[in-house]
Design a protein around this motif. Structure first.
Motif, PDB file in Angstrom:
ATOM      1  N   PRO A   1      -1.829  37.094   4.765  1.00 24.71           N
ATOM      2  CA  PRO A   1      -0.465  37.618   4.624  1.00 24.71           C
ATOM      3  C   PRO A   1       0.213  37.253   3.301  1.00 24.71           C
ATOM      4  O   PRO A   1       0.801  38.132   2.653  1.00 24.71           O
ATOM      5  CB  PRO A   1       0.300  37.038   5.814  1.00 24.71           C
ATOM      6  N   GLN A   2       0.130  35.990   2.859  1.00 27.81           N
ATOM      7  CA  GLN A   2       0.807  35.614   1.608  1.00 27.81           C
ATOM      8  C   GLN A   2       0.156  36.269   0.399  1.00 27.81           C
ATOM      9  O   GLN A   2       0.806  36.510  -0.604  1.00 27.81           O
ATOM     10  CB  GLN A   2       0.797  34.098   1.417  1.00 27.81           C
TER      11      GLN A   2
ATOM     12  N   ILE B   1      -3.932  35.547 -12.091  1.00 27.62           N
ATOM     13  CA  ILE B   1      -4.203  36.973 -11.903  1.00 27.62           C
ATOM     14  C   ILE B   1      -3.825  37.742 -13.166  1.00 27.62           C
ATOM     15  O   ILE B   1      -4.579  38.577 -13.653  1.00 27.62           O
ATOM     16  CB  ILE B   1      -3.439  37.509 -10.680  1.00 27.62           C
TER      17      ILE B   1
ATOM     18  N   VAL C   1       4.557  34.671   7.337  1.00 25.17           N
ATOM     19  CA  VAL C   1       3.513  35.540   6.800  1.00 25.17           C
ATOM     20  C   VAL C   1       3.880  36.091   5.423  1.00 25.17           C
ATOM     21  O   VAL C   1       3.179  36.924   4.878  1.00 25.17           O
ATOM     22  CB  VAL C   1       3.211  36.715   7.760  1.00 25.17           C
ATOM     23  N   THR C   2       4.998  35.634   4.879  1.00 31.86           N
ATOM     24  CA  THR C   2       5.404  36.104   3.557  1.00 31.86           C
ATOM     25  C   THR C   2       5.316  34.961   2.553  1.00 31.86           C
ATOM     26  O   THR C   2       5.103  33.819   2.920  1.00 31.86           O
ATOM     27  CB  THR C   2       6.870  36.586   3.575  1.00 31.86           C
ATOM     28  N   ARG C   3       5.532  35.309   1.292  1.00 23.91           N
ATOM     29  CA  ARG C   3       5.537  34.283   0.259  1.00 23.91           C
ATOM     30  C   ARG C   3       6.985  33.946  -0.089  1.00 23.91           C
ATOM     31  O   ARG C   3       7.264  33.101  -0.909  1.00 23.91           O
ATOM     32  CB  ARG C   3       4.817  34.819  -0.970  1.00 23.91           C
TER      33      ARG C   3
ATOM     34  N   SER D   1      -4.491  31.914  -2.506  1.00 24.88           N
ATOM     35  CA  SER D   1      -4.235  32.387  -3.880  1.00 24.88           C
ATOM     36  C   SER D   1      -5.445  33.133  -4.420  1.00 24.88           C
ATOM     37  O   SER D   1      -5.318  34.106  -5.157  1.00 24.88           O
ATOM     38  CB  SER D   1      -3.966  31.223  -4.825  1.00 24.88           C
TER      39      SER D   1
ATOM     40  N   THR E   1     -13.430  46.258   0.255  1.00 30.34           N
ATOM     41  CA  THR E   1     -12.628  45.342   1.063  1.00 30.34           C
ATOM     42  C   THR E   1     -12.666  45.782   2.517  1.00 30.34           C
ATOM     43  O   THR E   1     -12.663  46.979   2.797  1.00 30.34           O
ATOM     44  CB  THR E   1     -11.159  45.360   0.558  1.00 30.34           C
ATOM     45  N   LEU E   2     -12.735  44.806   3.420  1.00 31.64           N
ATOM     46  CA  LEU E   2     -12.779  45.147   4.850  1.00 31.64           C
ATOM     47  C   LEU E   2     -12.017  44.093   5.649  1.00 31.64           C
ATOM     48  O   LEU E   2     -12.196  42.900   5.441  1.00 31.64           O
ATOM     49  CB  LEU E   2     -14.233  45.190   5.337  1.00 31.64           C
TER      50      LEU E   2
ATOM     51  N   TRP F   1       6.492  27.315  -3.514  1.00 29.35           N
ATOM     52  CA  TRP F   1       7.215  28.530  -3.113  1.00 29.35           C
ATOM     53  C   TRP F   1       8.601  28.185  -2.574  1.00 29.35           C
ATOM     54  O   TRP F   1       9.583  28.871  -2.869  1.00 29.35           O
ATOM     55  CB  TRP F   1       6.426  29.307  -2.037  1.00 29.35           C
TER      56      TRP F   1
ATOM     57  N   GLU G   1       0.539  25.097  -1.132  1.00 36.39           N
ATOM     58  CA  GLU G   1       1.216  25.839  -2.198  1.00 36.39           C
ATOM     59  C   GLU G   1       2.643  26.178  -1.791  1.00 36.39           C
ATOM     60  O   GLU G   1       3.478  26.492  -2.630  1.00 36.39           O
ATOM     61  CB  GLU G   1       0.457  27.144  -2.488  1.00 36.39           C
TER      62      GLU G   1
ATOM     63  N   ASP H   1       1.613  39.639   0.254  1.00 32.13           N
ATOM     64  CA  ASP H   1       3.007  39.512  -0.155  1.00 32.13           C
ATOM     65  C   ASP H   1       3.091  39.244  -1.656  1.00 32.13           C
ATOM     66  O   ASP H   1       3.973  39.773  -2.334  1.00 32.13           O
ATOM     67  CB  ASP H   1       3.672  38.386   0.639  1.00 32.13           C
TER      68      ASP H   1
ATOM     69  N   GLU I   1      -5.634  36.606  -3.055  1.00 30.80           N
ATOM     70  CA  GLU I   1      -4.772  37.495  -3.835  1.00 30.80           C
ATOM     71  C   GLU I   1      -5.446  37.885  -5.153  1.00 30.80           C
ATOM     72  O   GLU I   1      -5.395  39.042  -5.582  1.00 30.80           O
ATOM     73  CB  GLU I   1      -3.427  36.816  -4.102  1.00 30.80           C
TER      74      GLU I   1
ATOM     75  N   VAL J   1       3.695  34.332  17.471  1.00 30.15           N
ATOM     76  CA  VAL J   1       3.197  34.014  16.121  1.00 30.15           C
ATOM     77  C   VAL J   1       1.899  34.775  15.847  1.00 30.15           C
ATOM     78  O   VAL J   1       1.713  35.381  14.794  1.00 30.15           O
ATOM     79  CB  VAL J   1       2.970  32.492  15.957  1.00 30.15           C
TER      80      VAL J   1
ATOM     81  N   VAL K   1     -15.739  55.272   5.721  1.00 28.79           N
ATOM     82  CA  VAL K   1     -16.331  54.609   6.869  1.00 28.79           C
ATOM     83  C   VAL K   1     -17.585  55.367   7.300  1.00 28.79           C
ATOM     84  O   VAL K   1     -17.536  56.576   7.494  1.00 28.79           O
ATOM     85  CB  VAL K   1     -15.322  54.576   8.034  1.00 28.79           C
TER      86      VAL K   1
ATOM     87  N   THR L   1       1.152  42.042  10.961  1.00 23.84           N
ATOM     88  CA  THR L   1       1.302  41.998   9.514  1.00 23.84           C
ATOM     89  C   THR L   1       0.029  42.483   8.832  1.00 23.84           C
ATOM     90  O   THR L   1       0.079  43.250   7.866  1.00 23.84           O
ATOM     91  CB  THR L   1       1.636  40.561   9.056  1.00 23.84           C
TER      92      THR L   1
ATOM     93  N   THR M   1     -17.127  49.932   1.488  1.00 23.61           N
ATOM     94  CA  THR M   1     -16.558  49.938   2.835  1.00 23.61           C
ATOM     95  C   THR M   1     -15.913  51.278   3.155  1.00 23.61           C
ATOM     96  O   THR M   1     -15.635  51.576   4.306  1.00 23.61           O
ATOM     97  CB  THR M   1     -15.497  48.834   2.974  1.00 23.61           C
ATOM     98  N   LEU M   2     -15.644  52.047   2.089  1.00 24.42           N
ATOM     99  CA  LEU M   2     -15.039  53.361   2.271  1.00 24.42           C
ATOM    100  C   LEU M   2     -15.887  54.401   1.557  1.00 24.42           C
ATOM    101  O   LEU M   2     -16.373  54.120   0.467  1.00 24.42           O
ATOM    102  CB  LEU M   2     -13.625  53.388   1.661  1.00 24.42           C
TER     103      LEU M   2
ATOM    104  N   LYS N   1       4.253  28.766   9.068  1.00 30.97           N
ATOM    105  CA  LYS N   1       3.680  29.868   9.848  1.00 30.97           C
ATOM    106  C   LYS N   1       4.081  31.240   9.341  1.00 30.97           C
ATOM    107  O   LYS N   1       3.585  32.246   9.813  1.00 30.97           O
ATOM    108  CB  LYS N   1       4.109  29.740  11.307  1.00 30.97           C
TER     109      LYS N   1
ATOM    110  N   GLU O   1     -15.713  48.432  16.178  1.00 31.90           N
ATOM    111  CA  GLU O   1     -16.254  47.588  15.105  1.00 31.90           C
ATOM    112  C   GLU O   1     -15.476  46.286  14.946  1.00 31.90           C
ATOM    113  O   GLU O   1     -15.726  45.506  14.032  1.00 31.90           O
ATOM    114  CB  GLU O   1     -16.277  48.326  13.767  1.00 31.90           C
TER     115      GLU O   1
ATOM    116  N   LEU P   1       2.624  38.448  15.364  1.00 30.70           N
ATOM    117  CA  LEU P   1       3.192  38.733  14.053  1.00 30.70           C
ATOM    118  C   LEU P   1       2.097  38.765  12.978  1.00 30.70           C
ATOM    119  O   LEU P   1       2.066  39.645  12.128  1.00 30.70           O
ATOM    120  CB  LEU P   1       4.254  37.681  13.697  1.00 30.70           C
TER     121      LEU P   1
ATOM    122  N   ARG Q   1      -9.488  49.284   4.787  1.00 24.90           N
ATOM    123  CA  ARG Q   1     -10.100  49.591   6.080  1.00 24.90           C
ATOM    124  C   ARG Q   1      -9.944  48.404   7.027  1.00 24.90           C
ATOM    125  O   ARG Q   1     -10.255  47.274   6.662  1.00 24.90           O
ATOM    126  CB  ARG Q   1     -11.579  49.884   5.855  1.00 24.90           C
TER     127      ARG Q   1
END
Ligand code: SF4
Lengths: 465, 199
Positions: A38-39, B170, B33-35, A147, A57-58, B82, B78, A42, A150, A78, B197, A85, B194-195, B31, A104, A81, A96
């Motif tokens: 998730p991060q 990055i 899910v965002t940064r 990180s 990517t899968l 943040w 990390e 984000d 990402e 939790v 499918v 997400t 992967t694509l 917990k 699958e 969520l 995908r």
């Protein structure tokens, strides 16, 4: 001088090399799941970046998902969520995804090989330390942090320092009832949980070559438990036969070109490893852990060790602490230890061969009174395959539970957890304190030992039946 | 990552030493899910105390945290970086930082400046006397200045260049996209995708 297999795969993926900087490596396949991504997504959003190669990517849902009532919304907010997400992120970035209920869906390290996406000579990463599983195909595969997830999403590359190489030579042949799980548990007991740190392990020798692909995956899976970020095995005819015909396997002339390349993927005869260790497969017997790290194991025929028997003072204190946590007395025969729950599953031993092997022992028997057996296939496909072979009926008739696919009790992020003080025989990979539930006590075992233990209610091998 | 050339803002004196990452952001706040949004977990254990500096209205706009020695010890999360950034901090000044935290902060674009402890004490005093006092942190000159004082600090050239260019790992790799594209040109055609499918 010749090159090792790991060096060959590494060199084939260097995008950029500068003195004093880590190599920039190209990543052939990036697997993601709900917990560590998730991060990273984000972060992409915050800096207005895209997923560079959605076609490499899968995503699957595995760590958090329930293994019962999978058609209902996930009860824990939790977990729900995180899963929601992942779904939204995959939709937004064009990745995908195989969601709960999809044929699958499954543990990320079971799904990749099953689809034929895991192939020799690839670099494969995932935000999960057991990515080393894919090394069984002669791929360089390792776990990464958020990180780095990402970084791979944005660039399909990763800056990495080159690891050292260690050869683990296993010669000879396994006795009946001894499996690849016993090989890797014995290796970790030998080199300890830190012994592989900084190395890529290459498992080789006649005992390794004789193993099926799924058995090889079990070994590579637990490389991380020896401290190594990756472990691999040179591809051979067994590998090619396993891949052929899978959905994403090459076909036609591509197949021929691929096999020609794959055949070059082995350590040269004159290659030098930074370290080599040897193991005799003939001497191995079923192995089981007694402590709270995967290196604390003994042959099932032996007894709980006395902490005083360890020369190293740190090992001695660790052993004392482990015995206290595990509620065990030194000198107790391992086979006298009573088990409350048997867990058959995980990315270590949740594949079809594992279920078949366990079912062959369970067939016609009953799970012992006061013992519970949970069977959790590694993927929805594995579950379907098992059902088509009637394995579910065998487990159910014995009184075991037949569940849907996911990580489940391997890490207890979903409701499948041990209660405080409960003891399990588990085919998973980590026996850390509290790993399978707060206060839970874990003994790592092979699927054969798991099945025999379920029938007798105490740690047992099939030979004891 | 935003470019960091210089920053002028007001300071906040955190007169505590050995603030570990569990204090910067406790595990229960991880917990998410965002940064973003970690500001509510920042120093959570202390935020209930009305006397805690972050709760004082005169420091509400501060963007420069002046902390005691050994800031950021403990777990490598990390999220600690943040949380500070989400709260609005651009710079943290201390006489000593834990290695991993400092690495994470400089990678993530939060400038951590090391000044001698005597300068920290002086800075604390000056801020407490006048919370509105502007503090300028200049990367080009590698200096911190307030009132008529100018103190220089050390930072290796590579990190300084990266911060001034606004390049995270990055971003740096993005500069080498040509090399990535060249590599992709030569990648074997039989490598799986992967694509789309396939079944
Ligand atoms: S089964 Fe266990 S080890 Fe494997 S990915 Fe899931 S949680 Fe990790």
């Amino acid at each position: 001088m010749g090159k090792t297999l790991a060096e060959k795969v590494w060199e084939d993926h260097v995008v950029r090399r500068n003195v004093g900087e880590p190599d920039l490596l190209y990543i052939d396949l990036h697997l993601i799941h709900e917990v560590t991504s998730p991060q990273a997504f984000d972060g992409l959003r915050l800096s207005g970046r895209k997923v560079r190669r959605p076609d490499l990517t899968l995503a699957t849902e595995d760590h958090n998902v329930p293994t019962l009532d999978i058609d209902k919304p996930i009860a824990d907010p939790v977990s729900r969520l995180q899963v929601d997400t992942l779904r939204k992120n995959c939709q937004e970035f064009g990745v995908r995804i195989h969601s709960l209920g999809d044929v699958e869906q499954g543990i990320v390290h079971v799904v990749g090989p099953q689809l034929g996406l895991t192939q020799p000579g690839m670099t494969i990463v995932c935000g999960d330390s057991h990515t080393s599983t894919h090394g069984a195909f002669g791929a360089l595969a390792f776990g990464i942090g958020t990180s780095e997830v990402e970084h791979v999403l944005a660039t399909q590359t990763l800056p990495l320092a080159k690891p050292k190489t260690m050869a683990i030579n296993v010669e000879g042949s396994l006795k009946p009832g001894v499996t690849s799980k016993d090989i890797i548990l014995a290796i970790i007991a030998k080199i300890s949980t830190g012994g592989g740190q900084g190395y890529v392990l290459e498992y080789r020798g006649s005992a390794i070559r004789a193993l099926s692909m799924e058995a090889r995956m079990t070994i590579c899976n637990m490389s991380i438990e020896a401290g190594a970020r990756a472990g691999l095995i040179a591809p051979d005819q067994t590998t090619f036969d396993y891949i052929k015909g899978r959905p994403h396997a090459p076909t036609g002339t591509d197949w021929d070109a691929a096999v020609e390349y794959w055949k070059t993927l082995k350590s040269d005869d004159d290659a030098k490893f930074d370290k080599e260790i040897y193991l005799n497969a003939d001497e191995l017997s079923p192995f089981v852990t007694w402590g709270t790290n995967p290196g604390q194991g003994v042959p099932l025929n032996e007894t709980v060790p006395n902490p005083e028997s360890f020369d190293d003072p740190e090992e001695r204190t660790a052993a004392q602490r482990a015995l206290e946590y595990m509620g065990l007395d030194a000198g107790t025969p391992m086979k006298k230890i009573k088990v409350d729950t048997v867990f058959l599953g995980s990315c270590t031993n949740g594949r079809i061969e594992d279920l078949r092997a366990a079912a062959a022992i369970i067939r016609g028997n009953k799970v012992a009174e006061n013992t519970r057996m949970m069977v959790v296939p590694g993927s929805a496909r594995v579950r379907l395959q098992a059902e088509s072979e009637g394995l579910d009926k065998i487990f159910l008739a014995a009184g075991a539970e037949w569940r849907s696919a996911g990580c489940s009790m391997c890490l207890g992020m979903n409701p499948d957890q041990l209660k405080p003080g409960e003891r399990s025989a588990s085919t998973s990979n980590r026996n850390f304190e509290g790993r399978q539930g707060k206060g839970g006590r874990t003994h790592l075992v092979s699927p054969l030992v798991a099945a025999a233990t379920a029938i007798r209610g105490t740690l047992s091998s099939p030979a004891d039946l | 990552m935003e470019k960091f050339i210089s920053h002028t803002g007001t300071g906040i004196p955190l007169r505590r030493s050995n603030v570990d990452t569990d204090q910067i952001i406790p595990a229960v706040y991880l917990k998410r899910v965002t940064r973003s949004g970690f500001e509510d977990g920042l120093f959570a254990a202390w935020r209930n105390d009305p006397e805690f500096v972050l709760n004082k209205p005169e420091y509400a706009k501060a963007s420069i945290l002046v902390a005691g020695i050994d800031f950021g010890t403990g777990s490598s999360r990390e999220h600690a970086v943040w949380a500070l950034q989400n709260y609005g901090f651009k710079v943290v000044i201390s006489s000593r930082f834990a290695d991993i935290f400092r690495g994470n902060s400089l990678k993530g674009g939060l400038l951590t400046v090391i000044l001698p402890q005597a300068e920290i004490e002086a800075l604390w005093g000056a801020i407490e006397q006048d919370p509105e006092m502007p503090i300028a942190v200049d990367l080009e000159k590698k200096s911190v200045s307030y009132k008529d004082r100018e103190i220089s600090f050390d930072l290796d050239d590579y990190t300084r260049w990266r911060l001034m260019e606004g390049l995270d790992d990055i971003g740096l790799t993005m500069r080498n996209l040509d090399a990535v594209e060249d590599f992709e040109e030569k990648r074997a055609k039989f490598k799986p995708k992967t694509l789309p499918v396939l079944t």
